[in-house]
Design a protein around this motif. Structure first.
Motif, PDB file in Angstrom:
ATOM      1  N   SER A  34       7.607 -18.205  49.679  1.00 15.88           N
ATOM      2  CA  SER A  34       6.316 -18.761  50.077  1.00 15.88           C
ATOM      3  C   SER A  34       6.345 -20.276  49.933  1.00 15.88           C
ATOM      4  O   SER A  34       7.285 -20.847  49.394  1.00 15.88           O
ATOM      5  CB  SER A  34       5.202 -18.195  49.210  1.00 15.88           C
ATOM      6  OG  SER A  34       5.026 -18.988  48.056  1.00 15.88           O
ATOM      7  N   CYS A  35       5.270 -20.915  50.419  1.00  9.74           N
ATOM      8  CA  CYS A  35       5.162 -22.366  50.285  1.00  9.74           C
ATOM      9  C   CYS A  35       4.515 -22.702  48.950  1.00  9.74           C
ATOM     10  O   CYS A  35       4.206 -23.845  48.688  1.00  9.74           O
ATOM     11  CB  CYS A  35       4.324 -22.938  51.418  1.00  9.74           C
ATOM     12  SG  CYS A  35       2.571 -22.741  51.141  1.00  9.74           S
ATOM     13  N   ASN A  36       4.235 -21.703  48.141  1.00  8.71           N
ATOM     14  CA  ASN A  36       3.592 -21.751  46.827  1.00  8.71           C
ATOM     15  C   ASN A  36       2.062 -21.774  46.891  1.00  8.71           C
ATOM     16  O   ASN A  36       1.407 -21.588  45.878  1.00  8.71           O
ATOM     17  CB  ASN A  36       4.145 -22.851  45.891  1.00  8.71           C
ATOM     18  CG  ASN A  36       3.691 -24.281  46.199  1.00  8.71           C
ATOM     19  OD1 ASN A  36       2.578 -24.521  46.681  1.00  8.71           O
ATOM     20  ND2 ASN A  36       4.557 -25.226  45.912  1.00  8.71           N
ATOM     21  N   GLY A  37       1.486 -21.938  48.067  1.00 12.01           N
ATOM     22  CA  GLY A  37       0.022 -21.907  48.201  1.00 12.01           C
ATOM     23  C   GLY A  37      -0.519 -20.544  47.777  1.00 12.01           C
ATOM     24  O   GLY A  37      -1.438 -20.442  46.961  1.00 12.01           O
TER      25      GLY A  37
ATOM     26  N   THR B 229       3.428 -27.129  60.740  1.00 12.03           N
ATOM     27  CA  THR B 229       4.619 -26.897  59.925  1.00 12.03           C
ATOM     28  C   THR B 229       4.612 -27.851  58.736  1.00 12.03           C
ATOM     29  O   THR B 229       4.837 -27.443  57.599  1.00 12.03           O
ATOM     30  CB  THR B 229       5.898 -27.122  60.764  1.00 12.03           C
ATOM     31  OG1 THR B 229       5.828 -26.302  61.915  1.00 12.03           O
ATOM     32  CG2 THR B 229       7.139 -26.784  59.966  1.00 12.03           C
ATOM     33  N   ARG B 232       2.638 -26.882  55.887  1.00 13.19           N
ATOM     34  CA  ARG B 232       3.042 -25.657  55.194  1.00 13.19           C
ATOM     35  C   ARG B 232       4.406 -25.745  54.533  1.00 13.19           C
ATOM     36  O   ARG B 232       4.984 -24.737  54.148  1.00 13.19           O
ATOM     37  CB  ARG B 232       2.956 -24.478  56.164  1.00 13.19           C
ATOM     38  CG  ARG B 232       1.515 -24.017  56.266  1.00 13.19           C
ATOM     39  CD  ARG B 232       1.180 -23.295  57.531  1.00 13.19           C
ATOM     40  NE  ARG B 232      -0.268 -23.078  57.572  1.00 13.19           N
ATOM     41  CZ  ARG B 232      -1.149 -24.003  57.966  1.00 13.19           C
ATOM     42  NH1 ARG B 232      -0.736 -25.198  58.360  1.00 13.19           N
ATOM     43  NH2 ARG B 232      -2.442 -23.759  57.941  1.00 13.19           N
ATOM     44  N   ILE B 233       4.919 -26.960  54.426  1.00 13.56           N
ATOM     45  CA  ILE B 233       6.161 -27.145  53.671  1.00 13.56           C
ATOM     46  C   ILE B 233       5.894 -26.724  52.240  1.00 13.56           C
ATOM     47  O   ILE B 233       6.705 -26.091  51.586  1.00 13.56           O
ATOM     48  CB  ILE B 233       6.598 -28.624  53.716  1.00 13.56           C
ATOM     49  CG1 ILE B 233       6.913 -29.029  55.148  1.00 13.56           C
ATOM     50  CG2 ILE B 233       7.788 -28.860  52.792  1.00 13.56           C
ATOM     51  CD1 ILE B 233       6.913 -30.530  55.360  1.00 13.56           C
ATOM     52  N   CYS B 234       4.713 -27.095  51.754  1.00  8.98           N
ATOM     53  CA  CYS B 234       4.357 -26.849  50.370  1.00  8.98           C
ATOM     54  C   CYS B 234       2.852 -26.630  50.292  1.00  8.98           C
ATOM     55  O   CYS B 234       2.104 -27.241  51.039  1.00  8.98           O
ATOM     56  CB  CYS B 234       4.757 -28.064  49.543  1.00  8.98           C
ATOM     57  SG  CYS B 234       4.279 -27.940  47.820  1.00  8.98           S
ATOM     58  N   GLY B 235       2.423 -25.747  49.385  1.00 13.08           N
ATOM     59  CA  GLY B 235       0.993 -25.520  49.231  1.00 13.08           C
ATOM     60  C   GLY B 235       0.297 -26.675  48.543  1.00 13.08           C
ATOM     61  O   GLY B 235      -0.673 -27.232  49.053  1.00 13.08           O
ATOM     62  N   VAL B 236       0.838 -27.075  47.403  1.00 12.43           N
ATOM     63  CA  VAL B 236       0.132 -28.051  46.587  1.00 12.43           C
ATOM     64  C   VAL B 236       0.409 -29.505  46.985  1.00 12.43           C
ATOM     65  O   VAL B 236      -0.226 -30.412  46.468  1.00 12.43           O
ATOM     66  CB  VAL B 236       0.425 -27.848  45.084  1.00 12.43           C
ATOM     67  CG1 VAL B 236      -0.303 -26.614  44.576  1.00 12.43           C
ATOM     68  CG2 VAL B 236       1.909 -27.751  44.813  1.00 12.43           C
ATOM     69  N   TYR B 316      -6.739 -26.249  49.697  1.00 11.25           N
ATOM     70  CA  TYR B 316      -5.505 -27.039  49.606  1.00 11.25           C
ATOM     71  C   TYR B 316      -5.501 -28.173  50.629  1.00 11.25           C
ATOM     72  O   TYR B 316      -4.461 -28.740  50.930  1.00 11.25           O
ATOM     73  CB  TYR B 316      -4.275 -26.131  49.779  1.00 11.25           C
ATOM     74  CG  TYR B 316      -4.154 -25.161  48.635  1.00 11.25           C
ATOM     75  CD1 TYR B 316      -3.372 -25.461  47.528  1.00 11.25           C
ATOM     76  CD2 TYR B 316      -4.877 -23.978  48.629  1.00 11.25           C
ATOM     77  CE1 TYR B 316      -3.301 -24.598  46.452  1.00 11.25           C
ATOM     78  CE2 TYR B 316      -4.812 -23.107  47.556  1.00 11.25           C
ATOM     79  CZ  TYR B 316      -4.025 -23.426  46.464  1.00 11.25           C
ATOM     80  OH  TYR B 316      -3.964 -22.570  45.383  1.00 11.25           O
ATOM     81  N   ARG B 318      -5.716 -28.270  53.780  1.00 11.24           N
ATOM     82  CA  ARG B 318      -5.063 -28.134  55.082  1.00 11.24           C
ATOM     83  C   ARG B 318      -6.110 -28.306  56.173  1.00 11.24           C
ATOM     84  O   ARG B 318      -7.278 -28.011  55.970  1.00 11.24           O
ATOM     85  CB  ARG B 318      -4.407 -26.759  55.208  1.00 11.24           C
ATOM     86  CG  ARG B 318      -3.135 -26.699  54.402  1.00 11.24           C
ATOM     87  CD  ARG B 318      -2.406 -25.391  54.601  1.00 11.24           C
ATOM     88  NE  ARG B 318      -1.158 -25.433  53.838  1.00 11.24           N
ATOM     89  CZ  ARG B 318      -0.659 -24.409  53.161  1.00 11.24           C
ATOM     90  NH1 ARG B 318      -1.286 -23.258  53.139  1.00 11.24           N
ATOM     91  NH2 ARG B 318       0.479 -24.543  52.509  1.00 11.24           N
ATOM     92  N   CYS B 524       8.150 -28.657  42.904  1.00  9.49           N
ATOM     93  CA  CYS B 524       7.993 -27.516  43.798  1.00  9.49           C
ATOM     94  C   CYS B 524       9.374 -27.084  44.261  1.00  9.49           C
ATOM     95  O   CYS B 524      10.249 -27.897  44.472  1.00  9.49           O
ATOM     96  CB  CYS B 524       7.214 -27.871  45.043  1.00  9.49           C
ATOM     97  SG  CYS B 524       5.845 -28.947  44.761  1.00  9.49           S
ATOM     98  N   SER B 526       9.488 -24.962  47.025  1.00  9.19           N
ATOM     99  CA  SER B 526       9.331 -24.860  48.479  1.00  9.19           C
ATOM    100  C   SER B 526       9.500 -26.215  49.162  1.00  9.19           C
ATOM    101  O   SER B 526      10.084 -26.320  50.229  1.00  9.19           O
ATOM    102  CB  SER B 526       7.963 -24.284  48.806  1.00  9.19           C
ATOM    103  OG  SER B 526       6.967 -25.028  48.157  1.00  9.19           O
TER     104      SER B 526
END
Ligand code: SF4
Lengths: 158, 530
Positions: A34-37, B229, B232-236, B316, B318, B524, B526
């Motif tokens: 996952s992307c960690n979200g 994209t 969505r590489i990373c959530g935080v 987050y 987005r 992270c 991700s």
């Protein structure tokens, strides 16, 4: 801070866990790329606002202690085997909830040389919770739906 | 610094390369590109880093065979004093895709050089570590996903695993393998400790389990779609990545978004830093079993994420950014609500810091644990909180201002001890500076448009965007293809720069301190793995 909807879900959860499992529900989280979200939203379930432990739900360290797997991410090539092994090690009834759009069908990343594009490509899935990421209350509802399904009193939800 | 003197300074900097420089040209406003022969790579790069005090910002391999018949390598160096970037470009023949490694002299290049081998089949001769990095041991050795002729549609078979983890042996040495699936809700990585009793002798971290192939899947996408994209590489770090990508596109289009958009970007970037830093500080307490800190930290984080949702419709953040500006504006009423919430959060936060930093066990566990020396931080080009806790003054909001940071006062927070406690304190003080910055923004924010249309970009224009994410600077390198699509997109996150430093800080500590050390870096997976 709690919405009314969340409270309803929480009540239902409590009752359903008692009915279906006796006393408690143990969950193992699997990050399958996952992307960690989604992971952080799952972690939020343990914060004092959602505090799922008060319903007898807990995240456990080993899949052998888990009734349910919450899987995030679209299953990367490098995590395929880890997911399979975790699934094999989980205790019956081995409920699987795919959490997030990636887990449900690959998400923005889709299917690539490194990403399978969905948890159900690798292990059977009971409930799909879409969202990028789904809110904590949606994850709670997904857990409840899986319990319902186990009980057979509500129809399966995809 | 006025433009003229900067030009002269850059010219003087490049003078020493004389005939080695086959050509040079300005790229965008803040970047000069020089082309050299690959044989000169080690010397030119060494001069730029060791004598001219540049720092390796990113390195990108690119399959340009359809453009020039060659593969290309771009080593980008940042010169913070000059606010300038210097790119060293070299071309590699298809028939001879090798180049001299610079990793022995510039340790920070280690991962980049292994990465271009894995993904593009460009081999660094003389590299000290020949293990694969991004693709694990069961990937076939002759398949290179980022080559343009690699078909993403064909399934790639698994080879017998080449076994890429460190092995520990010997009397009294215990090997402790951990992961990729961990006991808590954390991202996947495989750690192998060689320990004697409780003390760690060596740690090997195998990462890239969450490698999803995002850079490949972005290729060919319209720029507007590739933004999804990036988010969505990373959530935080979602917002930081979105801003960095948007800036790369805007730089390629030579567009500056309207002033209000720039201020709003800074506002949201600081909100991202706030919820992360406060959550991370709380979570750090889990490393020494201090539940009060964990609970309060996660409660405050939740409050801030609910604020995000109120302002931007997403916990987050987005969907906030669009190419050329933002998708949504913030009303004066929302701004005053924001200030009220932040005031409450700040009061609670101060109290929490008092509790933690006056607790003997907390201090005892954090002080002198997991030390990263300044030398190590410099050699590996560490960024973000980890760098600033070791006395390395890098903060790209200050050195290469973007969004509205050029108009804002951004204080540098810095400690020198390099231990867990220093990283804790840097985060804690940065929470306070973020709050100050947000208050400045609310006072200064100009009225006006929040978006401007992005002009058409010439095919094969390249540009970079960057941002100081909560974990440190991220850098997005973009080459635009025909019809406003992505030709090549290289994402270098803070985690990618900092991960190689983590294993260095663990030996000599006891095994149970590893989770604490790891949480103090809070990197992270991700972001790093993509
Ligand atoms: S669904 Fe969205 S939040 Fe969840 S892992 Fe995928 S990209 Fe991240």
């Amino acid at each position: 801070m709690k919405s009314e909807q969340t409270t309803d879900i929480e009540l239902a959860l409590c009752t359903r866990i008692k009915q279906v499992l006796g006393s408690s529900l143990h969950i193992r989280h699997v990050d399958a790329g996952s992307c960690n979200g989604c992971d952080f939203e799952m972690m939020a379930l343990c914060n004092p606002v959602y505090d799922i432990q008060r319903f007898g739900i807990d995240f456990v360290a080993s899949p052998r202690h888990a009734d349910m797997l919450l899987v995030t991410g679209g299953v990367t090539r490098h995590l395929e085997m880890a997911l399979e092994k975790t699934y094999a090690a989980a205790a019956a009834p081995k409920m699987v909830v795919a959490v997030g759009s990636c887990a449900c069908g690959g998400g923005v990343c889709g299917q690539t040389y490194a990403n399978a594009g969905g948890v159900d490509k690798i292990v059977p899935v009971d409930v799909f919770v879409p969202g990028c990421p789904p809110r904590p209350s949606a994850i709670l509802e997904g857990i409840l739906l899986a319990l319902d399904k186990l009980d057979g009193s509500r129809s399966a939800v995809r | 610094m006025n433009q003229l003197s900067k030009k002269q300074l850059v010219a003087r900097l490049l003078q020493s390369f004389g005939k080695k420089m086959l050509s040079s040209r300005p790229v965008q406003e803040h970047e000069t590109e020089l082309v050299i022969d690959k044989a000169d790579l080690p010397e030119v790069c060494r001069t730029l880093v060791q004598e001219k005090k540049g720092r390796l910002f990113t390195m990108v391999g690119n399959d340009e065979r359809e453009l020039s018949g060659h593969f290309a390598l771009y080593y980008v160096f940042a010169f913070d004093q000059l606010q300038h970037l210097i790119t060293v470009k070299t071309l590699l023949e298809e028939a001879d895709p090798v180049f001299p490694s610079i990793s022995a002299q510039i340790p920070a290049a280690n991962w980049y050089e292994r990465e271009v081998k894995d993904l593009l089949g460009l081999r660094a001769l003389g590299h000290p570590d020949r293990r694969p990095l991004i693709l694990h041991g069961d990937w076939p050795e002759d398949q290179y996903p980022l080559r343009k002729d690699f078909s993403a549609a064909l399934p790639v078979s698994r080879q017998p695993d080449r076994g890429t983890s460190m092995q520990y042996s010997g009397r009294d040495v215990t090997e402790i393998p951990v992961g990729p699936i961990h006991a808590g809700i954390i991202e996947p990585g495989h750690f192998r400790f060689g320990a004697v009793g409780d003390t760690v002798l060596h740690l090997d971290a195998k990462l890239f389990y969450t490698h999803r192939g995002l850079e490949k899947s972005a290729e060919g996408l319209p720029l507007t779609k590739a933004l999804f994209t990036a988010e969505r590489i990373c959530g935080v770090c979602a917002l930081s990545h979105a801003v960095a990508f948007a800036q790369a596109v805007e730089a390629a289009a030579q567009l500056t978004p309207p002033p209000r958009a720039l201020y709003l970007r800074s506002l949201f970037l600081e909100l991202e830093r706030l919820y992360n830093h406060i959550g991370d500080l709380g979570n750090l307490c889990a490393g020494f079993g201090f539940a009060v800190g964990v609970s309060h930290g996660s409660r405050l984080r939740e409050q801030l994420q609910q604020l995000n949702e109120e302002l931007a419709g997403h916990r987050y953040l987005r969907g906030v950014i669009q190419l050329g500006g933002l998708r949504l504006d913030v009303t004066p009423a929302e701004l005053s609500r924001l200030l009220t919430v932040l005031e409450q959060v700040e009061a609670d936060f101060d109290e929490l810091m008092d509790i933690i930093l006056s607790h003997d066990i907390a201090l005892d566990r954090m002080a002198t644990t997991g030390v990263l020396s300044l030398q190590q931080a410099n050699d590996l080009e560490v960024v973000g909180v980890a760098a600033r806790a070791s006395g390395r003054a890098v903060d790209i909001r200050r050195s290469h201002p973007y969004a509205a940071y050029g108009q804002l006062d951004v204080p540098l927070v810095q400690y020198t001890q390099g231990d867990v406690l220093a990283r804790f304190k840097v985060r804690a003080e940065e929470v306070k500076t973020s709050l100050q910055i947000i208050r400045q923004i609310v006072c200064q924010i100009p009225a006006g448009a929040i978006w401007a249309p992005v002009p058409e970009i010439q095919p094969y224009t390249r540009a970079m965007g960057w941002a100081e994410s909560p974990r440190g600077e991220v850098c997005h390198w973009l080459m635009v293809g025909p019809e406003q699509t992505v030709f090549r997109y290289r994402i270098r996150s803070a985690a990618y720069s900092n991960w190689p430093a983590v294993p260095l800080t663990v030996p000599g500590n006891i095994v149970p301190d590893f989770p604490l050390i790891n949480k103090s870096f809070e990197l992270c997976y991700s972001c790093c793995d993509r």
